[in-house]
Enzyme design. Structure first.
Site, PDB file in Angstrom:
ATOM      1  N   TYR A  33       0.830  -1.203   0.000  1.00  0.00           N
ATOM      2  CA  TYR A  33       0.000   0.000   0.000  1.00  0.00           C
ATOM      3  C   TYR A  33       0.865   1.253   0.000  1.00  0.00           C
ATOM      4  O   TYR A  33       2.072   1.207   0.258  1.00  0.00           O
ATOM      5  CB  TYR A  33      -0.952   0.004   1.203  1.00  0.00           C
ATOM      6  CG  TYR A  33      -0.319   0.372   2.523  1.00  0.00           C
ATOM      7  CD1 TYR A  33      -0.499   1.642   3.077  1.00  0.00           C
ATOM      8  CD2 TYR A  33       0.464  -0.544   3.228  1.00  0.00           C
ATOM      9  CE1 TYR A  33       0.069   1.983   4.294  1.00  0.00           C
ATOM     10  CE2 TYR A  33       1.035  -0.206   4.444  1.00  0.00           C
ATOM     11  CZ  TYR A  33       0.840   1.059   4.975  1.00  0.00           C
ATOM     12  OH  TYR A  33       1.424   1.399   6.170  1.00  0.00           O
ATOM     13  N   LYS A 151       6.579  -2.046   1.784  1.00  0.00           N
ATOM     14  CA  LYS A 151       5.423  -1.453   2.470  1.00  0.00           C
ATOM     15  C   LYS A 151       4.206  -2.366   2.305  1.00  0.00           C
ATOM     16  O   LYS A 151       3.293  -2.103   1.512  1.00  0.00           O
ATOM     17  CB  LYS A 151       5.149  -0.049   1.934  1.00  0.00           C
ATOM     18  CG  LYS A 151       4.234   0.780   2.839  1.00  0.00           C
ATOM     19  CD  LYS A 151       4.166   2.221   2.341  1.00  0.00           C
ATOM     20  CE  LYS A 151       3.206   3.065   3.164  1.00  0.00           C
ATOM     21  NZ  LYS A 151       3.689   3.285   4.530  1.00  0.00           N
ATOM     22  N   GLU A 183      12.140   2.001  14.129  1.00  0.00           N
ATOM     23  CA  GLU A 183      11.254   3.065  13.658  1.00  0.00           C
ATOM     24  C   GLU A 183       9.995   3.079  14.508  1.00  0.00           C
ATOM     25  O   GLU A 183       9.813   2.239  15.395  1.00  0.00           O
ATOM     26  CB  GLU A 183      10.895   2.850  12.189  1.00  0.00           C
ATOM     27  CG  GLU A 183      10.238   1.518  11.893  1.00  0.00           C
ATOM     28  CD  GLU A 183      10.155   1.205  10.406  1.00  0.00           C
ATOM     29  OE1 GLU A 183      10.281   2.139   9.592  1.00  0.00           O
ATOM     30  OE2 GLU A 183       9.964   0.023  10.075  1.00  0.00           O
ATOM     31  N   LEU A 207      11.322   1.058   6.980  1.00  0.00           N
ATOM     32  CA  LEU A 207      10.701   1.516   5.744  1.00  0.00           C
ATOM     33  C   LEU A 207      11.492   2.685   5.171  1.00  0.00           C
ATOM     34  O   LEU A 207      11.930   3.569   5.915  1.00  0.00           O
ATOM     35  CB  LEU A 207       9.260   1.959   6.024  1.00  0.00           C
ATOM     36  CG  LEU A 207       8.462   2.394   4.795  1.00  0.00           C
ATOM     37  CD1 LEU A 207       8.186   1.213   3.884  1.00  0.00           C
ATOM     38  CD2 LEU A 207       7.153   3.059   5.212  1.00  0.00           C
TER      39      LEU A 207
END
Length: 287
Positions: A33, A151, A183, A207
């Site tokens: 996505y 992702k 993260e 990411l």
């Protein structure tokens, strides 16, 4: 009012939008996505989001169902039909419906991908009051799979992390692996020490944030010093500032980590300046 959404070539009222129960996105979380922010009715960083989408699909041996120009047109049409001034466009591509549940996936040339997009209206997105107060985070163990650079729609643990933070009376969680922050649940993490911006280097464990790339580029252009390396929770607690970046929140200061104030316990000047620069530059380049 019902939104207009996009499903596999059709613009539909959201109540009429469906996908197969055999879609691998539903059964296997076999999909990727992107979320693109909208300010003033225009799309921020669309080129970057499309490039990352292509990369994610390529890493999973999935085909992109539309061209870049076609996808841009779909985004713009949804923004127009739903009257989005400030908000987001959510895009999801799954491996589609091979006909029955099976761990083995079909040749991408024989099974069309499923492409879904919808909008979310978020008035006041750019004027988020949290930018002036900062947020509080907790640290949690990072137990996600090893390819966080893709992702994917595998968002159960990040969702659980946000709920852990909420239960602790905080706003978000930063994930920790081997003693170092990877993260946030839906964002990239940073600290500032002695004027130097420190953030984890790119790899398969975080990411590759589109907003991260833009903010670091703008920071370099503003002659700010940047160091890409892992940092610990203790180092973050002892920093002058902390903040995070994401496509939907832009740049937000972090003022507390695991109950310890960061710096003065208030948003710092580096995060504030980066947010200002990012919003200003992004509005100029929005499409």
């Amino acid at each position: 009012m019902s939104r207009t959404v996009y499903v596999n070539g059709e613009y539909l009222p959201e109540a009429e939008a469906t996908v197969s129960i055999f879609d691998r996105g539903f059964l296997m979380a076999d999909g990727v996505y992107e979320v693109t922010s909208v300010l003033g009715g225009k799309l921020l960083d669309f080129d970057g989001h499309f490039a990352r989408l292509e990369r994610s699909l390529r890493e999973l041996d999935m085909a992109c169902p539309v061209t870049k120009d076609e996808l841009l047109a779909i985004h713009r049409e949804l923004v127009a039909q739903n009257g989005i001034d400030e908000g987001m466009v959510y895009l999801q591509v799954t491996r589609g419906n091979p006909g029955d549940r099976d761990f083995s996936f079909p040749d991408p040339a024989t099974t069309p991908s499923t492409l879904v997009l919808f909008t979310q209206s978020k008035p006041g997105l750019a004027d988020n009051p949290t930018a002036k107060t900062g947020i509080k985070v907790i640290s949690i163990e990072d137990i996600r799979w090893g390819r966080r650079d893709i992702k994917t729609v595998q968002l159960l643990y990040p969702s659980m992390g946000k709920m852990m933070a909420k239960k602790a009376g905080c706003d978000d969680a930063w994930m920790v692996e081997d003693g170092f922050v990877t993260e946030g649940t839906s964002n990239n993490a940073y600290i500032v020490k002695g004027g130097r911006i420190i953030t984890r280097n790119l790899g398969t464990d975080i990411l590759h944030g589109i907003t991260r790339a833009a903010v670091l580029r703008m920071a370099a252009e503003a002659q700010m010093e940047i160091e890409e390396r892992p940092f610990s929770v203790a180092e973050a607690q002892a920093a002058d500032e902390a903040f995070f970046t994401s496509a939907s929140a832009f740049v937000l200061p972090v003022v507390e980590i695991d109950g310890e104030a960061v710096g003065t316990g208030a948003p710092g000047p580096v995060a504030a300046r980066l947010r200002e620069i990012y919003l200003d530059e992004s509005r100029k380049t929005a499409v």
